[in-house]
Scaffold this motif. Structure first.
Motif, PDB file in Angstrom:
ATOM      1  N   SER A  50       0.849  -1.203   0.000  1.00  0.00           N
ATOM      2  CA  SER A  50       0.000   0.000   0.000  1.00  0.00           C
ATOM      3  C   SER A  50       0.881   1.248   0.000  1.00  0.00           C
ATOM      4  O   SER A  50       2.092   1.176   0.241  1.00  0.00           O
ATOM      5  CB  SER A  50      -0.922  -0.001   1.227  1.00  0.00           C
ATOM      6  N   ASN A  51       0.276   2.360  -0.291  1.00  0.00           N
ATOM      7  CA  ASN A  51       0.983   3.638  -0.196  1.00  0.00           C
ATOM      8  C   ASN A  51       0.002   4.733   0.220  1.00  0.00           C
ATOM      9  O   ASN A  51      -1.186   4.473   0.440  1.00  0.00           O
ATOM     10  CB  ASN A  51       1.673   3.993  -1.518  1.00  0.00           C
ATOM     11  N   ASN A  52       0.496   5.955   0.308  1.00  0.00           N
ATOM     12  CA  ASN A  52      -0.330   7.097   0.716  1.00  0.00           C
ATOM     13  C   ASN A  52      -0.456   8.123  -0.412  1.00  0.00           C
ATOM     14  O   ASN A  52      -0.533   9.324  -0.176  1.00  0.00           O
ATOM     15  CB  ASN A  52       0.257   7.766   1.966  1.00  0.00           C
ATOM     16  N   ASP A  53      -0.451   7.631  -1.648  1.00  0.00           N
ATOM     17  CA  ASP A  53      -0.506   8.527  -2.808  1.00  0.00           C
ATOM     18  C   ASP A  53      -1.927   8.840  -3.261  1.00  0.00           C
ATOM     19  O   ASP A  53      -2.120   9.452  -4.320  1.00  0.00           O
ATOM     20  CB  ASP A  53       0.280   7.918  -3.974  1.00  0.00           C
ATOM     21  N   TYR A  55      -4.808  11.050  -2.848  1.00  0.00           N
ATOM     22  CA  TYR A  55      -5.117  12.341  -2.211  1.00  0.00           C
ATOM     23  C   TYR A  55      -6.604  12.668  -2.360  1.00  0.00           C
ATOM     24  O   TYR A  55      -7.178  12.578  -3.442  1.00  0.00           O
ATOM     25  CB  TYR A  55      -4.289  13.463  -2.851  1.00  0.00           C
ATOM     26  N   ALA A  60      -3.396  13.155   1.948  1.00  0.00           N
ATOM     27  CA  ALA A  60      -2.942  11.832   1.513  1.00  0.00           C
ATOM     28  C   ALA A  60      -3.622  10.750   2.340  1.00  0.00           C
ATOM     29  O   ALA A  60      -3.628  10.814   3.574  1.00  0.00           O
ATOM     30  CB  ALA A  60      -1.436  11.721   1.669  1.00  0.00           C
ATOM     31  N   THR A  61      -4.217   9.803   1.644  1.00  0.00           N
ATOM     32  CA  THR A  61      -4.868   8.677   2.324  1.00  0.00           C
ATOM     33  C   THR A  61      -4.276   7.359   1.833  1.00  0.00           C
ATOM     34  O   THR A  61      -3.769   7.264   0.705  1.00  0.00           O
ATOM     35  CB  THR A  61      -6.384   8.678   2.079  1.00  0.00           C
ATOM     36  N   LYS A  62      -4.360   6.365   2.689  1.00  0.00           N
ATOM     37  CA  LYS A  62      -3.787   5.063   2.364  1.00  0.00           C
ATOM     38  C   LYS A  62      -4.625   4.347   1.313  1.00  0.00           C
ATOM     39  O   LYS A  62      -5.854   4.367   1.352  1.00  0.00           O
ATOM     40  CB  LYS A  62      -3.699   4.197   3.621  1.00  0.00           C
ATOM     41  N   GLN A  63      -3.921   3.674   0.361  1.00  0.00           N
ATOM     42  CA  GLN A  63      -4.613   2.841  -0.620  1.00  0.00           C
ATOM     43  C   GLN A  63      -3.845   1.536  -0.793  1.00  0.00           C
ATOM     44  O   GLN A  63      -2.613   1.513  -0.794  1.00  0.00           O
ATOM     45  CB  GLN A  63      -4.734   3.562  -1.966  1.00  0.00           C
TER      46      GLN A  63
END
Length: 260
Positions: A50-53, A55, A60-63
């Protein structure tokens, strides 16, 4: 890319271990009573990437991007206890087990061990021993005592219909034929001897018979093992090529793109 390198190298380590087992099987194709081995592998647990890219409203939200697997690892080594073929030898001291069970012997350290190799010899003082020099254990049918089987020198050795070893026509010993309580922990060590098994139990006489003047060959399928060896080598080479390609790509990223 680093994850790809880790996956390929883990596969190469697993293939190297598999090749070692296969070559050992091939080397023991002519070993009496040898039981072939195989390796079971399993995948490492999947990991969620996952990353926080992502938006939302500038935050920034986790996906979650999906699962990633880091390759395979060795699970366990299994022994095939399938019956090997019987070969006529016409030697009085050769015996083979047809069915379940193992001969009981005493190793050089005084420990009890077990084998399917019944190509025996006679010591200078008349005891039955394996080709590696371990004394064969049995039960004296005359006294009930358990210990090394003494057949004497230049005697007539035979097996009667009851499976009892006769010496000069006299019922004398019965081989101690046993099997492990747990075949999974029953492992072969040096000189084709098995140990472990969480203890052993006597095999019922209707589950086996002793064949005189015969020996059991290994249960190795030489054609299948050769095929396994070639398949393993090709897989190793393929992973080696992947590692080289990834290494070359990382070299470009580190040493050439950084100059732009």
């Amino acid at each position: 890319m680093l994850r790809g390198v880790y996956s390929s190298i883990s596969a190469m380590l697993q293939l190297q271990a598999k090749q070692s087992i296969t070559t050992n099987n091939i080397a023991n194709a002519n070993t009496n009573g040898y039981k072939s081995e195989s390796m079971i592998e399993k995948s490492f647990p999947d990991h969620m990437i996952s990353n926080n890219d992502n938006y939302k409203n500038g935050v920034a939200t986790k996906q979650d991007l999906g699962n990633l697997n880091f390759g395979v690892k060795i699970d366990e080594t299994l022994t095939s206890f399938v019956q090997g073929g019987l070969v006529n030898t016409n030697k009085d001291t050769d015996f083979a087990i047809l069915g379940d069970g193992f001969f009981t012997v005493t190793d050089r350290n005084g420990n009890t061990a077990y084998t399917r190799d019944g190509e025996f010899k006679i010591t200078s003082d008349g005891y039955l021993m394996t080709s590696a020099g371990y004394l064969v254990q049995g039960t004296d049918v005359r006294t009930g005592a358990i210990g090394p089987i003494q057949v004497g020198i230049e005697t007539d050795i035979a097996i009667d219909q009851e499976g009892v070893l006769t010496i000069d026509g006299v019922q004398s010993y019965r081989f101690n034929i046993v099997e492990p309580n747990d075949y999974d922990s029953f492992k072969v060590e040096s000189d084709n001897l098995f140990y472990g098994g969480n203890g052993v139990r006597t095999v019922n006489r209707n589950q086996y018979s002793i064949k005189h003047k015969q020996k059991e060959s290994s249960n190795v399928d030489i054609v299948q093992e050769t095929t396994n060896l070639m398949t393993t080598l090709r897989a190793f080479e393929a992973n080696q090529t992947v590692v080289k390609a990834l290494d070359s790509t990382m070299d470009i990223v580190a040493n050439q793109l950084g100059k732009i």
